[in-house]
Design a protein around this motif. Sequence first.
Motif, mmCIF file in Angstrom:
data_model
loop_
_atom_site.group_PDB
_atom_site.id
_atom_site.type_symbol
_atom_site.label_atom_id
_atom_site.label_comp_id
_atom_site.label_asym_id
_atom_site.label_seq_id
_atom_site.Cartn_x
_atom_site.Cartn_y
_atom_site.Cartn_z
ATOM 1 N N PRO A 1 90.162 78.652 -44.211
ATOM 2 C CA PRO A 1 89.338 79.200 -45.295
ATOM 3 C C PRO A 1 88.928 78.120 -46.279
ATOM 4 C CG PRO A 1 91.648 79.773 -45.619
ATOM 5 C CD PRO A 1 91.554 79.151 -44.261
ATOM 6 N N VAL A 2 87.768 78.303 -46.874
ATOM 7 C CA VAL A 2 87.254 77.340 -47.855
ATOM 8 C C VAL A 2 86.726 78.098 -49.071
ATOM 9 C CG1 VAL A 2 86.681 75.581 -46.155
ATOM 10 C CG2 VAL A 2 84.984 77.312 -46.747
ATOM 11 N N PRO A 3 86.752 77.465 -50.241
ATOM 12 C CA PRO A 3 86.211 78.104 -51.449
ATOM 13 C C PRO A 3 84.682 78.055 -51.447
ATOM 14 C CG PRO A 3 87.015 75.912 -51.959
ATOM 15 C CD PRO A 3 87.364 76.162 -50.529
ATOM 16 N N THR A 4 84.091 78.765 -52.378
ATOM 17 C CA THR A 4 82.637 78.774 -52.484
ATOM 18 C C THR A 4 82.131 77.444 -53.035
ATOM 19 O OG1 THR A 4 82.608 79.614 -54.751
ATOM 20 C CG2 THR A 4 82.711 81.248 -52.966
ATOM 21 N N ASP A 5 80.852 77.154 -52.782
ATOM 22 C CA ASP A 5 80.254 75.924 -53.303
ATOM 23 C C ASP A 5 80.296 75.876 -54.827
ATOM 24 O OD1 ASP A 5 79.743 75.069 -50.747
ATOM 25 O OD2 ASP A 5 77.642 75.706 -50.735
ATOM 26 N N ASP A 6 80.079 77.019 -55.466
ATOM 27 C CA ASP A 6 80.103 77.050 -56.932
ATOM 28 C C ASP A 6 81.467 76.628 -57.471
ATOM 29 O OD1 ASP A 6 77.485 77.831 -57.051
ATOM 30 O OD2 ASP A 6 77.911 79.964 -57.387
ATOM 31 N N ASP B 1 94.904 75.918 -53.197
ATOM 32 C CA ASP B 1 95.957 76.557 -52.413
ATOM 33 C C ASP B 1 95.328 77.518 -51.427
ATOM 34 O OD1 ASP B 1 99.225 76.730 -52.916
ATOM 35 O OD2 ASP B 1 98.391 78.392 -51.756
ATOM 36 N N ILE B 2 95.926 77.613 -50.249
ATOM 37 C CA ILE B 2 95.384 78.472 -49.203
ATOM 38 C C ILE B 2 95.676 79.943 -49.469
ATOM 39 C CG2 ILE B 2 97.412 78.438 -47.699
ATOM 40 C CD1 ILE B 2 95.450 78.073 -45.327
ATOM 41 N N ASP B 3 96.650 80.218 -50.329
ATOM 42 C CA ASP B 3 97.092 81.587 -50.578
ATOM 43 C C ASP B 3 96.561 82.066 -51.930
ATOM 44 O OD1 ASP B 3 98.388 83.976 -50.956
ATOM 45 O OD2 ASP B 3 100.364 83.246 -50.371
ATOM 46 N N VAL C 1 90.619 78.478 -53.631
ATOM 47 C CA VAL C 1 91.396 79.105 -52.572
ATOM 48 C C VAL C 1 90.842 78.624 -51.236
ATOM 49 C CG1 VAL C 1 92.094 81.262 -51.490
ATOM 50 C CG2 VAL C 1 91.911 81.108 -53.986
ATOM 51 N N GLY C 2 91.661 77.856 -50.523
ATOM 52 C CA GLY C 2 91.202 77.352 -49.239
ATOM 53 C C GLY C 2 92.190 76.387 -48.626
ATOM 54 N N ARG D 1 92.767 70.536 -46.409
ATOM 55 C CA ARG D 1 91.929 69.512 -45.774
ATOM 56 C C ARG D 1 90.447 69.878 -45.863
ATOM 57 N NH1 ARG D 1 92.595 67.244 -39.550
ATOM 58 N NH2 ARG D 1 90.966 65.644 -39.695
ATOM 59 N N GLU D 2 90.118 71.108 -45.514
ATOM 60 C CA GLU D 2 88.710 71.518 -45.532
ATOM 61 C C GLU D 2 88.157 71.535 -46.960
ATOM 62 O OE1 GLU D 2 86.721 71.974 -43.006
ATOM 63 O OE2 GLU D 2 88.317 71.480 -41.592
ATOM 64 N N THR D 3 88.980 71.955 -47.905
ATOM 65 C CA THR D 3 88.524 72.003 -49.298
ATOM 66 C C THR D 3 88.289 70.595 -49.843
ATOM 67 O OG1 THR D 3 89.709 74.085 -49.656
ATOM 68 C CG2 THR D 3 89.098 72.815 -51.607
ATOM 69 N N LEU D 4 89.220 69.682 -49.574
ATOM 70 C CA LEU D 4 89.037 68.311 -50.047
ATOM 71 C C LEU D 4 87.851 67.634 -49.363
ATOM 72 C CD1 LEU D 4 92.748 67.089 -50.265
ATOM 73 C CD2 LEU D 4 91.227 67.695 -52.157
#
Length: 607
Positions: free
Chosen positions: A191-196, A301-303, A318-319, A322-325
């Motif tokens: 999961p990844v957070p929104t662009d905003d 955090d993923i949770d 929330v994500g 690795r993908e969020t960074l």
Amino acid sequence: MSMKVSDHVLERLRDWGVEHVFAYPGDGINGLLAAWGRADDNPRFIQARHEEMAAFEAVGYAKFSGRIGVCAATSGPGAIHLLNGLYDAKLDHVPVVAIVGQTNRSAMGGSYQQEVDLISLYKDVASDYVEMVTVPEQLPNVIDRAMRTAMARRSVTAVIIPADVQELDYSPPEHAFKMVPSSLGMPHYAPVPTDDDVNRAAEVLNAGEKVAVLIGQGARGARQEVMEVAVRLGAGVAKALLGKDALDDDLPYVTGSIGLLGTRPSYELMMGCDTLLVIGSSFPYTQFMPEFGQARAVQIDIDPHMVGMRYPFEVNLVGDARETLTRLLPLLKADKENSWRKKVEQDTARWWEVMQRRAAVDADPINPEYVAHALNDLLPDNVILASDSGSAANWYARHLRLRGAMRGSLSGTLATMRPGVPYVIGAKFAHGDRPAIALVGDGAMQMNGMAELITVAKYWREWSDPRLIVAVLNNQDLNQVTWEMRAMAGAPQFLPSQSIPDVAYADFARLIGLNGMRIEKPGDVQGAWEAALASDKPCVLDFVTDPAVPPIPPHASLDQIEAAAASVLKGDSDRAAMVRQGLKAKVQEFLPGGRHREDRPRTEDGK
């Protein structure tokens, strides 16, 4: 011959790829034990000496393999004994499935022998999923949901199977009303957070001039990305204990562990920063974070249930770390002024010098800090480390520099005693080709560790690398509590609660067919580590260490240190000078030219 419910349970575990079940037998799971016999011990039944140890072994297996740990126990007392290890898994967010027996359905509600309301008992520890199987058609759904939920939520789940249900003929759920079919498999997702949200986080981080990063075990899969963030932001990186192996300690900007068992540069990093980025950690101690209003903060955090805690974060992402960074990095500016980073690196380099000096301080007979410090340069590149709770965890946190493929863990959140030995046993079943080392106190060793050496003796020949080392810090004192009483309450050592017997741990190891050495002189410490690491069988090292070396936190005030000194004077007069010198060294550890063995003041008796 028809398939029994117990046969189907083991078959479904095999379908999920389960290779080991850590367990202890009892008549509440006799049906499952018979099924294991019919299944040629597949998945493998790993017999612990105690159900609590079986649960800890499942936790260690899960922590070091990334797979689900499975444990099993009988009804009543067996199910109760699992609880401490299961709570360790729950609080450290480790996927573990417990399969427990129960009395026959016909006896339930009749105050029958070993009848315990297991649904109620397990409702907290397995709060994400606990279910009792009462008819065969509940399977395979119950097993599937327990496995899938444990992995998805990184938590504990439990399946309760009454003894008579285990013996029933298995019949699958039908294509009918009130039947629940099921399927195998756990999909992989990131999961990844929104662009905003990512843009808002970048704005906060780019505005900072003194950036601190705190990582936990959730950052383990994002090692390269964390390094790139630290370089781009000119940041220092501190590590929660569960994230000790998530980033190399040899990096000059990695300040080491944080918290009560942490390092001085980590404490100063947090006290001096103006911006904080927390990645994959639920580190609980707010007092080790920046003062409220001092720093703008971002959390990853993923949770979603774990964000927004511990500190007033301005942005919560929330994500997957690795993908969020990966999405955040292109938005971060690389034009930071580097005086902050230079200070962090200087403080960190100075800390490692201090650790070397502290390890060299003389003690009676062996400085426990030297035991850990001497191990550091000998660590194999692929070693797996576990520390027990207590003062041993201080030396693990402060002296061992993990790097590369090294792995390490402890009971991070529950901070329970006893997991050190079973953790490395679980690790060896996950990675039989890697050496494993447990650093434990004598209190934990006397609780369950000695008995679990019997488990090591039973199975070690199956491991392609036979090296499993249990290093016991034998100071005949429940040392962490003793020093907590001194530093926090100004109370002298209370011998009836704190003093424990001297036990021949190495002799016991040799008695059951392992190697064992008792080390009573500082000059023999390094040689003992080298011999154990070259051993062709598991080895117990019984280090006779000094209880007067203080594991006082890096933020301890002078008042607390003086209170500890005063308590020693009242309660341990024959050791007063030595302990007072150790406390003084703690105060002076960041002053140039810390005391060494040759200039350490002597007591009247020459010690």
